[in-house]
Design a protein around this motif. Structure first.
Motif, PDB file in Angstrom:
ATOM      1  N   ALA A  40       0.817  -1.200   0.000  1.00  0.00           N
ATOM      2  CA  ALA A  40       0.000   0.000   0.000  1.00  0.00           C
ATOM      3  C   ALA A  40       0.855   1.257   0.000  1.00  0.00           C
ATOM      4  O   ALA A  40       0.454   2.289  -0.497  1.00  0.00           O
ATOM      5  CB  ALA A  40      -0.911  -0.011   1.230  1.00  0.00           C
ATOM      6  N   PRO A  43       2.486   2.965  -4.271  1.00  0.00           N
ATOM      7  CA  PRO A  43       1.558   2.961  -5.406  1.00  0.00           C
ATOM      8  C   PRO A  43       2.295   3.114  -6.729  1.00  0.00           C
ATOM      9  O   PRO A  43       3.397   3.628  -6.769  1.00  0.00           O
ATOM     10  CB  PRO A  43       0.687   4.201  -5.131  1.00  0.00           C
ATOM     11  N   GLN A  59     -11.205   0.744 -15.820  1.00  0.00           N
ATOM     12  CA  GLN A  59     -10.289   0.575 -14.701  1.00  0.00           C
ATOM     13  C   GLN A  59     -10.892  -0.420 -13.725  1.00  0.00           C
ATOM     14  O   GLN A  59     -12.080  -0.350 -13.427  1.00  0.00           O
ATOM     15  CB  GLN A  59     -10.047   1.912 -14.007  1.00  0.00           C
ATOM     16  N   PRO A  61     -10.477  -2.416  -9.898  1.00  0.00           N
ATOM     17  CA  PRO A  61      -9.793  -2.249  -8.617  1.00  0.00           C
ATOM     18  C   PRO A  61      -8.606  -3.205  -8.539  1.00  0.00           C
ATOM     19  O   PRO A  61      -8.733  -4.379  -8.883  1.00  0.00           O
ATOM     20  CB  PRO A  61     -10.855  -2.632  -7.578  1.00  0.00           C
ATOM     21  N   PHE A  62      -7.473  -2.680  -8.135  1.00  0.00           N
ATOM     22  CA  PHE A  62      -6.307  -3.550  -7.990  1.00  0.00           C
ATOM     23  C   PHE A  62      -5.564  -3.160  -6.713  1.00  0.00           C
ATOM     24  O   PHE A  62      -4.349  -3.062  -6.671  1.00  0.00           O
ATOM     25  CB  PHE A  62      -5.406  -3.425  -9.229  1.00  0.00           C
ATOM     26  N   ASP A  63      -6.371  -2.906  -5.693  1.00  0.00           N
ATOM     27  CA  ASP A  63      -5.783  -2.579  -4.406  1.00  0.00           C
ATOM     28  C   ASP A  63      -5.363  -3.861  -3.689  1.00  0.00           C
ATOM     29  O   ASP A  63      -5.456  -4.960  -4.244  1.00  0.00           O
ATOM     30  CB  ASP A  63      -6.782  -1.775  -3.565  1.00  0.00           C
ATOM     31  N   ALA A  64      -4.932  -3.720  -2.460  1.00  0.00           N
ATOM     32  CA  ALA A  64      -4.424  -4.890  -1.724  1.00  0.00           C
ATOM     33  C   ALA A  64      -5.500  -5.971  -1.613  1.00  0.00           C
ATOM     34  O   ALA A  64      -5.208  -7.166  -1.735  1.00  0.00           O
ATOM     35  CB  ALA A  64      -3.940  -4.463  -0.352  1.00  0.00           C
ATOM     36  N   GLN A  67      -5.823  -7.705  -4.953  1.00  0.00           N
ATOM     37  CA  GLN A  67      -4.652  -8.534  -5.233  1.00  0.00           C
ATOM     38  C   GLN A  67      -4.616  -9.795  -4.380  1.00  0.00           C
ATOM     39  O   GLN A  67      -3.967 -10.779  -4.742  1.00  0.00           O
ATOM     40  CB  GLN A  67      -3.377  -7.712  -5.022  1.00  0.00           C
ATOM     41  N   SER A  76       3.636  -6.544  -6.902  1.00  0.00           N
ATOM     42  CA  SER A  76       3.066  -5.284  -6.444  1.00  0.00           C
ATOM     43  C   SER A  76       2.485  -5.446  -5.036  1.00  0.00           C
ATOM     44  O   SER A  76       2.270  -4.473  -4.325  1.00  0.00           O
ATOM     45  CB  SER A  76       1.983  -4.803  -7.408  1.00  0.00           C
ATOM     46  N   ARG A  77       2.219  -6.671  -4.652  1.00  0.00           N
ATOM     47  CA  ARG A  77       1.677  -6.913  -3.317  1.00  0.00           C
ATOM     48  C   ARG A  77       2.790  -7.179  -2.311  1.00  0.00           C
ATOM     49  O   ARG A  77       2.683  -6.843  -1.144  1.00  0.00           O
ATOM     50  CB  ARG A  77       0.721  -8.107  -3.379  1.00  0.00           C
ATOM     51  N   ARG A 130       5.316   0.235 -13.011  1.00  0.00           N
ATOM     52  CA  ARG A 130       5.724   1.139 -11.937  1.00  0.00           C
ATOM     53  C   ARG A 130       6.735   2.178 -12.403  1.00  0.00           C
ATOM     54  O   ARG A 130       7.042   3.118 -11.670  1.00  0.00           O
ATOM     55  CB  ARG A 130       6.327   0.326 -10.785  1.00  0.00           C
ATOM     56  N   LEU A 178      -3.810  -0.945 -13.311  1.00  0.00           N
ATOM     57  CA  LEU A 178      -2.959   0.133 -12.813  1.00  0.00           C
ATOM     58  C   LEU A 178      -3.065   1.290 -13.808  1.00  0.00           C
ATOM     59  O   LEU A 178      -3.421   1.062 -14.974  1.00  0.00           O
ATOM     60  CB  LEU A 178      -1.504  -0.318 -12.697  1.00  0.00           C
TER      61      LEU A 178
END
Ligand SMILES: Nc1ncnc2c1ncn2[C@@H]1O[C@H](COP(=O)(O)OP(=O)(O)O)[C@@H](O)[C@H]1O
Ligand SMILES: [Mg+2]
Length: 284
Positions: A40, A43, A59, A61-64, A67, A76-77, A130, A178
């Motif tokens: 987190a 980003p 888009q 959701p690809f938050d924690a 994932q 990324s996690r 990234r 992302l």
């Protein structure tokens, strides 16, 4: 992943600036709790400007939490994991080579199924995304066993064959986990894969995709070289190939067979040794 992370396996016969590819260590899953917390805090970088089609790509959701649904360990996690750092190193060297040669399209494949092609393609794509001001595309071209959607914990919006035939627009097929990563996922297997990849429309659709997205790097997750002719059929569409060797199962004979098959058709960018053993030693 062990502390060993990625380990260089073999440098191909390429110029000095070629990608010194290395290997991921496999088997063990990252220990989730402390590593997930670092994700987190890191980003993805927002690119300065993106061409207009990016705004129309959905888009997701690809938050924690999203994932956590992923089947594969994702860099990324688990940013603090040595394997994540190894993917970043791999990314940097790959970008160096691509930039030096003006290349953008990279096929990721392996001698046999299960070597870690999808694992590498997905994590490399996340690592590439990234990079500030980058635009990365990941396409799941393994019609025999599509795996990128599950690997990312995402649901494919439809069959990729429709997109490659030109009947489904880019905006309806690609997803955007992302800000600067677009993924082309596939919802169904298709045994006519080589025909799709050879198809007249495929090359044009991909060219149009690269141009419209202003893509800097495109990774194509392909089926095993020695099991189907799909990858051979697709070689005209890529600038080079990254070959994944499984440190626990790939043999030197398999690698030689891949090299022979690919020679004269594309550039071998490097060989990644996945699931490297703790102790150094040549593959048998
Ligand atoms: N280095 C690794 N560390 C942990 N799990 C791995 C690693 N490489 C592969 N795997 C796991 O092995 C399985 C096969 O990998 P995958 O990338 O799907 O293979 P392929 O695409 O070459 O058939 C997957 O479940 C994946 O999670
Ligand atoms: Mg796969």
């Amino acid at each position: 992943m062990s502390e060993q992370g990625f380990r260089r396996f073999r440098r191909r016969s390429a110029p000095a600036d070629a990608v010194p590819f290395a290997a991921g260590e496999g088997g063990s899953q990252p220990s989730a709790a402390p590593l997930a917390a670092t994700a987190a805090a890191a980003p993805a970088q927002l690119p300065a400007t993106l061409p207009e089609p990016w705004d129309r790509i959905r888009q997701v959701p690809f938050d924690a939490a999203a994932q956590a649904q992923a089947r594969l360990p994702l860099v990324s996690r688990f940013r603090a994991d040595p394997a994540a750092k190894s993917f970043d190193l791999l990314r940097t060297r790959l970008l160096h080579t691509l930039k030096a040669r003006g290349w953008k399209r990279v096929a990721v494949t392996a001698p046999a199924a299960g070597c870690g092609t999808t694992f590498t393609a997905v994590n490399l794509a996340l690592s590439l995304a990234r990079v500030p001001d980058s635009r990365t595309v990941l396409m799941d071209m393994n019609f025999r066993r599509p795996g990128a959607a599950q690997a990312l914990g995402m649901t494919a919006p439809g069959e990729l064959a429709g997109f490659l035939s030109g009947s489904v627009p880019l905006e309806d097929q690609l997803l955007r986990p992302l800000p600067s990563l677009a993924v082309g996922l596939n919802s169904a297997t298709d045994q006519d894969a080589a025909e799709i990849l050879h198809g007249r429309s495929c090359a044009g659709v991909l060219e149009d995709m690269m141009l419209r997205l202003g893509a800097g790097t495109a990774l194509f997750d392909l089926p095993p070289v020695l099991e189907h002719d799909d990858t051979a059929a697709f070689l005209p569409q890529v600038d080079g190939v990254v070959l994944i060797a499984d440190g626990t199962s790939t043999t030197a004979a398999q690698l030689a067979a891949c090299e022979k098959m690919l020679a004269g058709h594309t550039q071998m960018l490097g060989v990644v040794l996945n699931r490297a053993r703790k102790t150094d030693g040549p593959l048998n």
